[in-house]
Design a protein around this motif. Structure first.
Motif, mmCIF file in Angstrom:
data_model
loop_
_atom_site.group_PDB
_atom_site.id
_atom_site.type_symbol
_atom_site.label_atom_id
_atom_site.label_comp_id
_atom_site.label_asym_id
_atom_site.label_seq_id
_atom_site.Cartn_x
_atom_site.Cartn_y
_atom_site.Cartn_z
ATOM 1 N N ASN A 76 0.819 -1.216 0.000
ATOM 2 C CA ASN A 76 0.000 0.000 0.000
ATOM 3 C C ASN A 76 0.852 1.264 0.000
ATOM 4 O OD1 ASN A 76 -2.441 -1.330 -0.069
ATOM 5 N ND2 ASN A 76 -2.712 -1.340 2.159
ATOM 6 N N VAL A 77 2.026 1.182 0.600
ATOM 7 C CA VAL A 77 2.905 2.351 0.673
ATOM 8 C C VAL A 77 4.004 2.293 -0.380
ATOM 9 C CG1 VAL A 77 4.492 3.646 2.156
ATOM 10 C CG2 VAL A 77 2.429 2.631 3.123
ATOM 11 N N SER A 78 4.582 1.128 -0.586
ATOM 12 C CA SER A 78 5.725 1.020 -1.505
ATOM 13 C C SER A 78 5.337 1.307 -2.950
ATOM 14 C CB SER A 78 6.348 -0.375 -1.407
ATOM 15 O OG SER A 78 5.424 -1.363 -1.835
ATOM 16 N N LYS A 79 4.082 1.094 -3.303
ATOM 17 C CA LYS A 79 3.649 1.339 -4.682
ATOM 18 C C LYS A 79 3.327 2.806 -4.942
ATOM 19 C CE LYS A 79 1.975 -3.170 -6.155
ATOM 20 N NZ LYS A 79 0.838 -3.931 -6.723
ATOM 21 N N GLN A 80 3.259 3.592 -3.895
ATOM 22 C CA GLN A 80 3.013 5.022 -4.082
ATOM 23 C C GLN A 80 4.273 5.704 -4.613
ATOM 24 O OE1 GLN A 80 1.190 7.063 -0.788
ATOM 25 N NE2 GLN A 80 0.062 5.241 -0.131
ATOM 26 N N LYS A 81 4.078 6.654 -5.489
ATOM 27 C CA LYS A 81 5.223 7.331 -6.099
ATOM 28 C C LYS A 81 5.973 8.171 -5.077
ATOM 29 C CE LYS A 81 6.488 10.152 -10.091
ATOM 30 N NZ LYS A 81 5.980 10.883 -11.281
ATOM 31 N N SER A 82 5.245 8.917 -4.275
ATOM 32 C CA SER A 82 5.881 9.751 -3.246
ATOM 33 C C SER A 82 4.989 9.771 -2.004
ATOM 34 C CB SER A 82 6.109 11.173 -3.765
ATOM 35 O OG SER A 82 4.893 11.719 -4.246
ATOM 36 N N PRO A 83 5.095 8.747 -1.170
ATOM 37 C CA PRO A 83 4.266 8.704 0.042
ATOM 38 C C PRO A 83 4.648 9.805 1.020
ATOM 39 C CG PRO A 83 5.899 6.955 0.076
ATOM 40 C CD PRO A 83 5.978 7.586 -1.280
ATOM 41 N N LYS A 84 3.678 10.241 1.801
ATOM 42 C CA LYS A 84 3.931 11.275 2.790
ATOM 43 C C LYS A 84 4.758 10.707 3.946
ATOM 44 C CE LYS A 84 -0.339 13.778 1.745
ATOM 45 N NZ LYS A 84 -1.627 14.279 2.287
#
Length: 309
Positions: free
Chosen positions: A79-87
């Motif tokens: 859920n987080v690693s696939k985000q381009k730029s997580p907060k």
């Protein structure tokens, strides 16, 4: 003392300085993927899950497999690693979750090993070493998470190569590299490794030792040293002045404008810069032709052998 009574030591001291020594340092990157805290914790959790499976198969009839929430942990990671730029908050929460999952798995592994003393024989030496590395990794990550920092001594960046350390280079395109740092000297076209270390070090501290090695080989100090500005600290300048060695580069203190420099100083500066290119060429040759740009060896001793060769 007559010439016949003169000792070899005194004769070597009387020998005038000769030759030029070029000094510089570089990093030999290891063949590892770019490490992140979240990725390392997820990998550690997965490896511990595999070890739990191995230990459970030997005792499958005695007890049920301990619950490790591997599917939920994998989902939380993706859920987080696939985000381009997580907060930052998302990343911090994800790190906390993976840290908890990995700690749970490590606790289960320790419990299973305590319950059966023969269980350790089911694991290979590589897996046993991996458990030790993961234990150190979790301690480091927990410390960084609690103190909200991203630096720690002897930081582990790869589970299978725990000797690899981050080396801050500050260069465009590669501000941080992961591998061994090598201080090299160039003399008459021949390169010598003055220092090789997996931990970061200041190459300026190798100058005096390099000069002593030069003297032991040639019987005298070099006439000039061509090196970066980082080598021009007070200790090195004092040593060079004491032994009549010219150390290239500007003087300490406020920089002098080009217009105020003498013609001779400008000429020497241009000449030194041109001659220093030789060691940069050696770095390029080693990294392009001889594989120093990516050290594929996994073991510390093997990697050092590849670098030296």
């Amino acid at each position: 003392m007559t010439e016949a009574e003169e000792t070899p030591e005194n004769a070597s001291e009387a020998k005038p300085n000769q030759g030029t020594l070029i000094l510089d340092a570089t990093c030999t990157p290891a063949d590892i993927r770019f490490p992140t805290d979240l990725g390392l914790l997820n990998e550690a959790r997965e490896k511990l899950d595999e070890i739990i499976d191995i230990l459970h198969e030997a005792n499958v009839k005695k007890q049920r497999r301990p619950r490790t929430y591997r599917q939920k942990a994998r989902k939380d990671y993706l859920n987080v690693s696939k985000q381009k730029s997580p907060k930052k908050n998302q990343l911090r929460k994800a790190v906390k979750k993976q840290l908890q999952y990995a700690r749970r798995n490590l606790k289960i592994v320790d419990q299973m090993l305590r319950e059966s003393t023969d269980s350790i024989n089911l694991l290979s030496k590589r897996q046993q070493k991996l458990i030790t590395t993961i234990r150190m990794l979790l301690d480091q990550q927990a410390r960084m998470y609690k103190t909200k920092i991203h630096r720690v001594e002897d930081r582990i960046v790869n589970l299978y190569q725990p000797h690899v350390r981050p080396i801050v280079r500050g260069k465009a395109g590669a501000s941080v590299e992961f591998g061994a740092k090598v201080a090299i000297s160039l003399e008459n076209g021949y390169c010598r490794i003055e220092k090789l270390s997996w931990d970061p070090f200041n190459e300026a501290n190798t100058l005096i030792e390099s000069l002593e090695s030069y003297k032991s080989r040639n019987g005298c100090y070099p006439e000039a040293i061509l090196a970066d500005r980082i080598y021009r600290n007070r200790d090195n300048l004092a040593f060079c002045k004491k032994h009549g060695i010219r150390l290239s580069g500007p003087k300490l203190g406020r920089p002098v404008a080009k217009s105020l420099m003498k013609k001779a100083e400008k000429r020497i500066e241009r000449q030194d810069a041109g001659e220093r290119n030789a060691i940069e060429g050696k770095f390029g040759e080693g990294k392009r032709k001889y594989g120093l740009a990516r050290i594929a060896a996994k073991l510390e001793e093997t990697a050092e052998s590849m670098i030296v060769l």
